[in-house]
Design an enzyme around this catalytic site. Sequence first.
Site, short mmCIF file in Angstrom:
data_model
loop_
_atom_site.label_atom_id
_atom_site.label_comp_id
_atom_site.label_asym_id
_atom_site.label_seq_id
_atom_site.Cartn_x
_atom_site.Cartn_y
_atom_site.Cartn_z
N TYR A 1 0.83 -0.76 0.03
CA TYR A 1 -0.32 -0.16 0.12
C TYR A 1 0.90 0.93 -0.38
O TYR A 1 1.77 1.20 -0.06
CB TYR A 1 -1.16 0.38 1.34
CG TYR A 1 -2.07 -1.36 1.10
CD1 TYR A 1 -2.91 -0.84 0.17
CD2 TYR A 1 -2.13 -2.10 1.90
CE1 TYR A 1 -3.89 -2.15 0.01
CE2 TYR A 1 -2.69 -3.62 2.11
CZ TYR A 1 -3.61 -3.64 0.92
OH TYR A 1 -4.52 -4.51 0.43
N ARG B 1 2.74 -1.48 11.19
CA ARG B 1 2.01 -3.24 10.48
C ARG B 1 3.02 -2.51 9.40
O ARG B 1 3.01 -1.50 7.99
CB ARG B 1 1.46 -3.28 9.93
CG ARG B 1 0.86 -4.86 9.50
CD ARG B 1 -0.45 -5.69 9.57
NE ARG B 1 -0.04 -6.53 9.44
CZ ARG B 1 -0.43 -8.01 8.72
NH1 ARG B 1 -2.14 -7.56 8.40
NH2 ARG B 1 -1.04 -9.10 9.53
N CYS C 1 -7.50 -23.96 9.60
CA CYS C 1 -7.35 -22.88 7.39
C CYS C 1 -6.23 -23.63 6.67
O CYS C 1 -5.29 -24.20 6.99
CB CYS C 1 -6.43 -21.54 8.29
SG CYS C 1 -6.34 -20.95 6.16
N GLY D 1 -4.95 -14.42 11.08
CA GLY D 1 -5.65 -13.79 9.95
C GLY D 1 -6.59 -14.31 9.06
O GLY D 1 -7.94 -14.87 10.05
N GLU E 1 -18.59 -45.39 5.45
CA GLU E 1 -18.21 -45.68 4.50
C GLU E 1 -17.10 -47.44 4.86
O GLU E 1 -16.35 -46.86 5.98
CB GLU E 1 -17.01 -44.39 5.57
CG GLU E 1 -15.89 -43.95 4.47
CD GLU E 1 -15.75 -44.34 3.22
OE1 GLU E 1 -15.74 -45.70 2.34
OE2 GLU E 1 -16.45 -43.22 2.64
#
Length: 645
Positions: free
Chosen positions: A175, A223, A344, A320, A414
């Site tokens: 940025y 950051r 995640c 995050g 299964e």
Amino acid sequence: MNFDALFAPGRIGPLEISNRILKSPQSTATSNADGTVSARTVNHYRRLGEGGIGLVMVEYSYVDEDASKAIHNQLGNSRREHTAGLGWLADEVKSTGARVGLQIAHGGRQKFLATAPIKSASDSSWADIEAQYGVVPTPMTAAEIDDVVTAFGEAAARAHNARFDLVEVHAGHGYLITNFLSPHTNRRTDEYGGPFENRSRILVRIVDEIRASVPREFPLSIRLSVTDYEPDGIPIEETVALCRILEAHGVDVIHASGGHHALHEWEVSPWFRPRTPHRWGWEQIKPAVSIPVIASGSIVTPEIANEIIASGSADFVSLGRAMLADPDWARKARAGRALEITPCIRCNDGCLHRGLFQTRSVGCSVNPEVTEEERFPITAADERKTVAVVGGGPAGLRSAAILADRGHLVILFEPNQLGGALVHADGAAIKQDLFALVEHLVHEVSRRDIEIVREYAGVDEILARGADAVVIATGAPQRAPDFPIEDCANVVLSAEVGAANPVRGSVVIVGGGLQGAEVALRIAEMGGTKITLIERGPALLAGGEVIVTDVDRLPTYLDAAGVQVRLNAPVIGVDRAGVQVATGDGEEKIEADTVVLALGTAPAQNDLVTDLRTTGLEVHVIGSAKTPGRVFDAIHTAFFTSRLV
């Protein structure tokens, strides 16, 4: 296992924090179009606070009305009218016991909206943005830099007025401020370009402006990227020197991440990248400063997070995508229930590919409730049923757990290993995140009162169990080859290749989609192989099952692994000696000890569904048995179907 280091209290400046876990600032695109806070924004962040983390860092908010807004439905902090909503958001998060911070930012050349004006240090353009509308960044004038410095100070003051506990300046990830810091994007010849002192000037001025605008006891975080990973970009030596300067100017904590969007495999590292890619960088910053350092980047498990704190590698950890996957990550880790954490898988599918990249709000492959918190509760069923779930892959496992939570008597059929098409991930380093999902889903079934029947489920078997309803989660078959295969040829399917069934020698993989690319990397891990990947078309990863972060970077990793790629090479046949392919000049034999078929999946025939429906049973079809897809599709169809059975 306990994670004591992770749950020791910490401090940023005068701010006491109950543990060492932060929710990393991450765009959700849930704000109203004018940047004001919406109920969805509040619900999302309050839910994160309820999960037991110490500090919730709210996503980047734009600081002015000129060129700082970067993305659709971005949170705003550019005028007084934003403050009331920000105060609402801050109060809601603090009501959970968590601390809350707000990140302030200017998009710079990474203005994803791609609309003029785009303002940056120089006219150095990010090709992805320029390609949308042809807009090239305008180098900022000295007066415009002055205005942006002032805007950051005013935005910090509004964050303080809204009663946030902390404010953070985004000086990383490509940025605006990174555009000045990096020689890769800063071509200026004035006092803001050239040597390090000049390139860092804008950030130092912003820090001084903020310190003059808010009380000294209001903590300030920066950051930054330890490097942007560009060959001509930010060297770690400059980052370390910058952190010393920032501390001297009143910064209270360094939030260390890495990369920028043009090299997004470093910023949002995908499944084929190692975890904690920036550790080497933050560990050079920490001994150089006396203020705390926050570690960020693919910290996905409590084991990794706890070790970072316990070893002194960093003072806090920032998560995050892991918190999108499971907002109760911290609460479960504190209780020692690590296997209950929905992991995640770093697929970048729900959050980016089908989320922000489609101008939607952020989502998650493994957590369908992200940004829709409180809308789809799992509630007790009005009528308790006996439900047969046929198939123990990701869709079937997730469905079985939800059905049990609703109070149904669940029978899971299964005949093979639980995990379905994902079991190949066992033992593969590049698939460690995916296998973590398998372990989690199996654990969730095992800790509930779910009967597992190790046999094939036909109509008779299902009826014999007294089922009132059936959920079909049998997956999709592998696509059949359209070329002959000699009976004596050594041919295996991609899903059959794994640590328990390695391949050696010369290997030819037929199919250059996601299956082919990922099995090539799995085989390369095994060593002792020569791998050729054959694709009949003109490009790798051209199928609908791939996502942007795969398409952009997987070919590079295939090349680094020594995989030879052959495009425009349709297969004519396979025999014991190898694979015959058509070429522009005729035919060619590629010798192989093993041929791996990675042709993708075909739509399921679902004869069982037809037969069951003739009995009058309630039948539901989920996952790839419904439509071939990715983990996102398996988990989402399981969730939304099972909560209504």
